[in-house]
Motif scaffolding. Structure first.
Motif, PDB file in Angstrom:
ATOM      1  N   THR A   1      24.735  54.147  49.932  1.00  0.00           N
ATOM      2  CA  THR A   1      26.576  54.031  49.195  1.00  0.00           C
ATOM      3  C   THR A   1      27.082  54.031  50.060  1.00  0.00           C
ATOM      4  O   THR A   1      27.099  54.997  51.598  1.00  0.00           O
ATOM      5  N   ALA A   2      27.470  53.315  50.521  1.00  0.00           N
ATOM      6  CA  ALA A   2      28.450  52.710  51.197  1.00  0.00           C
ATOM      7  C   ALA A   2      30.125  53.084  51.501  1.00  0.00           C
ATOM      8  O   ALA A   2      31.041  53.570  51.326  1.00  0.00           O
ATOM      9  N   MET A   3      30.113  53.256  50.163  1.00  0.00           N
ATOM     10  CA  MET A   3      31.993  52.306  49.282  1.00  0.00           C
ATOM     11  C   MET A   3      32.247  54.148  49.192  1.00  0.00           C
ATOM     12  O   MET A   3      31.639  54.715  48.197  1.00  0.00           O
ATOM     13  N   ASP A   4      33.100  54.399  49.613  1.00  0.00           N
ATOM     14  CA  ASP A   4      33.476  56.006  49.032  1.00  0.00           C
ATOM     15  C   ASP A   4      35.241  55.989  48.443  1.00  0.00           C
ATOM     16  O   ASP A   4      36.046  56.316  48.923  1.00  0.00           O
ATOM     17  N   ALA A   5      35.797  55.756  47.031  1.00  0.00           N
ATOM     18  CA  ALA A   5      36.909  55.823  46.537  1.00  0.00           C
ATOM     19  C   ALA A   5      37.641  56.347  46.931  1.00  0.00           C
ATOM     20  O   ALA A   5      38.961  56.449  47.277  1.00  0.00           O
ATOM     21  N   LYS A   6      37.451  57.477  47.376  1.00  0.00           N
ATOM     22  CA  LYS A   6      38.724  58.533  47.613  1.00  0.00           C
ATOM     23  C   LYS A   6      38.843  58.639  49.327  1.00  0.00           C
ATOM     24  O   LYS A   6      39.969  58.898  49.744  1.00  0.00           O
ATOM     25  N   LYS A   7      38.050  57.932  50.015  1.00  0.00           N
ATOM     26  CA  LYS A   7      37.926  58.128  51.450  1.00  0.00           C
ATOM     27  C   LYS A   7      39.517  56.296  51.407  1.00  0.00           C
ATOM     28  O   LYS A   7      39.968  56.134  52.271  1.00  0.00           O
ATOM     29  N   LEU A   8      38.715  55.830  50.529  1.00  0.00           N
ATOM     30  CA  LEU A   8      39.216  54.748  50.755  1.00  0.00           C
ATOM     31  C   LEU A   8      40.264  53.789  49.116  1.00  0.00           C
ATOM     32  O   LEU A   8      39.664  52.861  48.555  1.00  0.00           O
ATOM     33  N   PRO A   9      40.926  54.449  48.976  1.00  0.00           N
ATOM     34  CA  PRO A   9      41.821  54.640  48.142  1.00  0.00           C
ATOM     35  C   PRO A   9      42.389  53.157  47.583  1.00  0.00           C
ATOM     36  O   PRO A   9      42.111  52.201  46.629  1.00  0.00           O
ATOM     37  N   ARG A  10      43.265  52.729  48.051  1.00  0.00           N
ATOM     38  CA  ARG A  10      44.087  50.704  48.344  1.00  0.00           C
ATOM     39  C   ARG A  10      42.368  49.704  48.725  1.00  0.00           C
ATOM     40  O   ARG A  10      42.813  49.479  47.390  1.00  0.00           O
ATOM     41  N   PHE A  11      41.391  50.325  48.576  1.00  0.00           N
ATOM     42  CA  PHE A  11      40.219  49.309  48.751  1.00  0.00           C
ATOM     43  C   PHE A  11      39.660  49.115  46.834  1.00  0.00           C
ATOM     44  O   PHE A  11      39.725  48.436  46.512  1.00  0.00           O
ATOM     45  N   ALA A  12      39.377  50.480  47.073  1.00  0.00           N
ATOM     46  CA  ALA A  12      38.771  51.320  45.345  1.00  0.00           C
ATOM     47  C   ALA A  12      39.421  50.252  44.023  1.00  0.00           C
ATOM     48  O   ALA A  12      38.974  49.576  43.185  1.00  0.00           O
ATOM     49  N   ALA A  13      40.624  50.886  44.720  1.00  0.00           N
ATOM     50  CA  ALA A  13      42.023  49.944  42.792  1.00  0.00           C
ATOM     51  C   ALA A  13      42.028  48.329  43.487  1.00  0.00           C
ATOM     52  O   ALA A  13      41.963  47.872  42.528  1.00  0.00           O
ATOM     53  N   TRP A  14      41.852  47.683  44.477  1.00  0.00           N
ATOM     54  CA  TRP A  14      41.659  46.361  44.477  1.00  0.00           C
ATOM     55  C   TRP A  14      40.655  45.999  43.847  1.00  0.00           C
ATOM     56  O   TRP A  14      40.820  45.254  43.145  1.00  0.00           O
ATOM     57  N   MET A  15      39.699  46.931  44.166  1.00  0.00           N
ATOM     58  CA  MET A  15      38.466  46.302  43.740  1.00  0.00           C
ATOM     59  C   MET A  15      38.337  46.269  42.090  1.00  0.00           C
ATOM     60  O   MET A  15      38.461  45.191  41.161  1.00  0.00           O
ATOM     61  N   ASP A  16      39.002  47.155  41.457  1.00  0.00           N
ATOM     62  CA  ASP A  16      39.546  47.222  39.413  1.00  0.00           C
ATOM     63  C   ASP A  16      40.524  45.836  39.998  1.00  0.00           C
ATOM     64  O   ASP A  16      40.102  45.310  38.516  1.00  0.00           O
ATOM     65  N   ASP A  17      41.418  45.764  40.319  1.00  0.00           N
ATOM     66  CA  ASP A  17      42.344  44.641  39.879  1.00  0.00           C
ATOM     67  C   ASP A  17      41.610  43.820  39.825  1.00  0.00           C
ATOM     68  O   ASP A  17      41.747  42.792  39.041  1.00  0.00           O
ATOM     69  N   PHE A  18      41.251  43.026  40.978  1.00  0.00           N
ATOM     70  CA  PHE A  18      40.957  42.399  41.203  1.00  0.00           C
ATOM     71  C   PHE A  18      39.780  41.651  40.042  1.00  0.00           C
ATOM     72  O   PHE A  18      39.928  40.704  39.615  1.00  0.00           O
ATOM     73  N   LEU A  19      38.321  42.587  40.004  1.00  0.00           N
ATOM     74  CA  LEU A  19      37.612  42.706  38.560  1.00  0.00           C
ATOM     75  C   LEU A  19      38.063  42.534  37.318  1.00  0.00           C
ATOM     76  O   LEU A  19      37.866  41.379  36.240  1.00  0.00           O
ATOM     77  N   ARG A  20      40.043  42.937  36.893  1.00  0.00           N
ATOM     78  CA  ARG A  20      40.511  42.791  35.991  1.00  0.00           C
ATOM     79  C   ARG A  20      41.247  41.529  35.522  1.00  0.00           C
ATOM     80  O   ARG A  20      41.795  40.796  34.998  1.00  0.00           O
ATOM     81  N   VAL A  21      41.261  40.603  36.753  1.00  0.00           N
ATOM     82  CA  VAL A  21      42.234  39.546  36.836  1.00  0.00           C
ATOM     83  C   VAL A  21      41.312  38.490  35.771  1.00  0.00           C
ATOM     84  O   VAL A  21      40.063  37.976  35.733  1.00  0.00           O
ATOM     85  N   PRO A  22      41.893  37.683  34.715  1.00  0.00           N
ATOM     86  CA  PRO A  22      40.751  36.643  34.069  1.00  0.00           C
ATOM     87  C   PRO A  22      39.350  36.277  34.453  1.00  0.00           C
ATOM     88  O   PRO A  22      38.687  36.163  33.597  1.00  0.00           O
ATOM     89  N   VAL A  23      40.226  34.889  35.137  1.00  0.00           N
ATOM     90  CA  VAL A  23      39.193  34.362  36.123  1.00  0.00           C
ATOM     91  C   VAL A  23      37.948  34.955  36.521  1.00  0.00           C
ATOM     92  O   VAL A  23      37.337  34.290  36.502  1.00  0.00           O
ATOM     93  N   ILE A  24      38.493  36.010  37.112  1.00  0.00           N
ATOM     94  CA  ILE A  24      37.315  36.594  37.836  1.00  0.00           C
ATOM     95  C   ILE A  24      36.434  37.434  36.235  1.00  0.00           C
ATOM     96  O   ILE A  24      35.037  36.969  35.977  1.00  0.00           O
ATOM     97  N   ARG A  25      37.528  38.332  35.305  1.00  0.00           N
ATOM     98  CA  ARG A  25      36.453  38.878  34.962  1.00  0.00           C
ATOM     99  C   ARG A  25      35.930  37.787  33.552  1.00  0.00           C
ATOM    100  O   ARG A  25      34.795  38.305  33.157  1.00  0.00           O
ATOM    101  N   ASP A  26      35.998  36.964  33.756  1.00  0.00           N
ATOM    102  CA  ASP A  26      35.737  36.204  32.902  1.00  0.00           C
ATOM    103  C   ASP A  26      34.422  35.490  33.455  1.00  0.00           C
ATOM    104  O   ASP A  26      33.577  34.815  32.664  1.00  0.00           O
ATOM    105  N   ASN A  27      33.765  35.378  34.253  1.00  0.00           N
ATOM    106  CA  ASN A  27      33.367  35.088  35.388  1.00  0.00           C
ATOM    107  C   ASN A  27      32.800  35.979  36.012  1.00  0.00           C
ATOM    108  O   ASN A  27      32.408  35.376  37.074  1.00  0.00           O
ATOM    109  N   LEU A  28      31.591  36.135  35.960  1.00  0.00           N
ATOM    110  CA  LEU A  28      30.878  37.552  36.717  1.00  0.00           C
ATOM    111  C   LEU A  28      29.558  37.246  35.815  1.00  0.00           C
ATOM    112  O   LEU A  28      29.513  37.336  34.767  1.00  0.00           O
ATOM    113  N   PRO A  29      28.517  37.747  36.925  1.00  0.00           N
ATOM    114  CA  PRO A  29      26.481  37.596  35.497  1.00  0.00           C
ATOM    115  C   PRO A  29      26.541  39.034  34.793  1.00  0.00           C
ATOM    116  O   PRO A  29      27.536  39.897  35.520  1.00  0.00           O
TER     117      PRO A  29
END
Lengths: 226, 227
Positions: A176-204
């Protein structure tokens, strides 16, 4: 200007984050392309001809000429198709985007690779390093939704592999490297990024990706043990 | 161009990486101040300007800090647009970037390690270096510079192979880049170091040689490229 589909071809592999990164860029700009799935255990003549030195995917073929290395491909795409720019206009902000892209592609990838494959002290050092790197990314997001600002840009596409493949690596290799509590901005970015339609619709597919990397890890560790 | 531009380079006289930045600024006629860094005792300015990597070179332009030599070269080309170091067309630009990365990733490290290892390990590094240099030599072909008639991004990126590697081979007692195996590269080295802008930026060979001789034992122990 949308290129004719036959003009743009992408040689890729479904599980590869570097390949997806190119697809995200092509789709953001509405560029039509033909995708060719490569069997990396049995590389095609086309792949070996177009990337003779590194023999890797992704390879972008445009009007018959090959561009290799995913970040170089992104720069090429941005310079050839000018709508929906990936890089900002200002040279300093461009330098900054390139800096974070290099950071994610070289430093974070190297630390993740070690955390994934290494054992003992080398592995714990790598995990610690990765945690520090994620902290840096978290700090950079201060006051911004994405690295590119309001919309995703070059840096987001380059850092983007962490949003999906870091979790896969952690699950497969049991760290475990990622800690959403310690890195809230990066955690939010990960969620927001994966929600962008072009990204969301293009993941394995996640399960299949976990299976693939699990098998890949077992193979590599067995080979190293010989 | 803005009035009273302030351009500084945080650098080390020994380093080919900060040389790259200074050469690019020289080629474009951009006046700049060289700030010598003691890498064993890094200045507060360096640590503030490049907090993540803490490395030279860093370009300071009107207070903005740009680290990483490759990124700095692109910034310089985009900011001062005379005497371009990158080609105009996207495909040629991607090729220039490709060969720069090839030199950084496949040539420099193998050449460096060839100097500081022995026996089978040295043989392995020398073979790796030779294979990469062969590819580079073929790519250059008959051209005067990788950039064509004038110095471009790839030539600047290849600077390590000129003066520095010549000195290092002498210190290590090896001969890797020779005229027989790499005729194009040897010709390129001669032409490159003889170019006015390059001559004005290069450190003095005898001082470089003396410094690497004196640091030889320390480098043999760590193999580190930071010296």
């Amino acid at each position: 200007m949308v290129a004719a589909a036959a003009e743009v071809k992408l040689l890729g592999m479904w599980a590869s984050p570097a390949v997806r990164r190119v697809e995200w860029a092509l789709q953001m700009k509405g560029i039509e392309y033909e995708y060719v799935e490569e069997d990396l255990a049995n590389k095609s003549a086309a792949l070996l001809r177009h990337n003779p030195i590194h023999k890797q995917v992704p390879v972008l073929l445009h009007c018959g000429r090959a561009v290799t290395d995913s970040l170089l491909i992104l720069e090429y795409i941005d310079e050839t198709w000018l709508e929906t720019p990936l890089l900002p206009r200002d040279p300093y902000h461009r330098a900054s985007a390139r800096f974070w892209a290099k950071f994610a592609e070289e430093n974070c990838r190297e630390a993740t690779r070690k955390a994934f494959f290494a054992r003992g002290e080398e592995r714990s050092e790598a995990i610690e390093q990765l945690r520090e790197q994620l902290q840096r990314l978290d700090e950079e997001l201060e006051g911004k939704k994405f690295f590119g600002g309001v919309e995703i840009g070059f840096a987001d596409l380059a850092v983007g592999w962490l949003a999906f493949w870091l979790g896969v690596s952690e699950e497969v290799a049991g760290f475990t490297a990622m800690d959403a509590k310690k890195l809230p901005r990066f955690a939010a970015w990960m969620d927001d990024f994966l929600r962008v339609p072009v990204i969301r619709d293009n993941l394995p597919p996640r399960e299949k990706t976990v299976e693939f990397f699990s098998y890949y890890r077992d193979q590599q560790l067995a080979a190293a043990a010989k | 161009m803005a009035e009273a531009e302030q351009v500084k380079v945080l650098r080390s006289w020994l380093s080919p990486w900060s040389f790259k930045v200074e050469l690019a600024l020289k080629l474009k006629g951009v006046p700049h101040e060289k700030v010598e860094e003691d890498l064993a005792n890094k200045s507060p300015l360096l640590l503030a300007s490049n907090p993540i990597h803490k490395k030279i070179p860093v370009l300071l332009h009107n207070g903005k800090a740009i680290p990483e030599s490759g990124i700095i070269l692109e910034y310089i080309d985009e900011t001062w647009t005379n005497n371009p170091i990158l080609p105009k067309a996207p495909y040629e630009r991607s090729m220039a970037r490709f060969w720069s990365r090839f030199i950084d990733d496949k040539c420099v490290g193998a050449c460096w390690m060839s100097c500081w290892t022995e026996g089978e390990t040295q043989q392995m590094f020398m073979e790796q270096a030779r294979a990469s240099l062969r590819i580079l030599d073929d790519e250059l072909g008959e051209r005067k510079f990788f950039g064509g008639e004038s110095i471009g991004l790839v030539d600047i990126s290849a600077c390590f192979l000129s003066l520095w590697f010549g000195v290092l081979q002498e210190v290590a007692g090896i001969s890797l880049i020779n005229g027989e195996e790499f005729p194009n590269l040897c010709r390129w080295i001669e032409g490159f170091v003889a170019t006015d802008a390059v001559t004005e930026c290069l450190p003095p060979r005898d001082e470089l040689l003396a410094t690497f001789q004196s640091k030889k034992q320390a480098i043999l122990a760590t193999k580190s490229m930071v010296y």
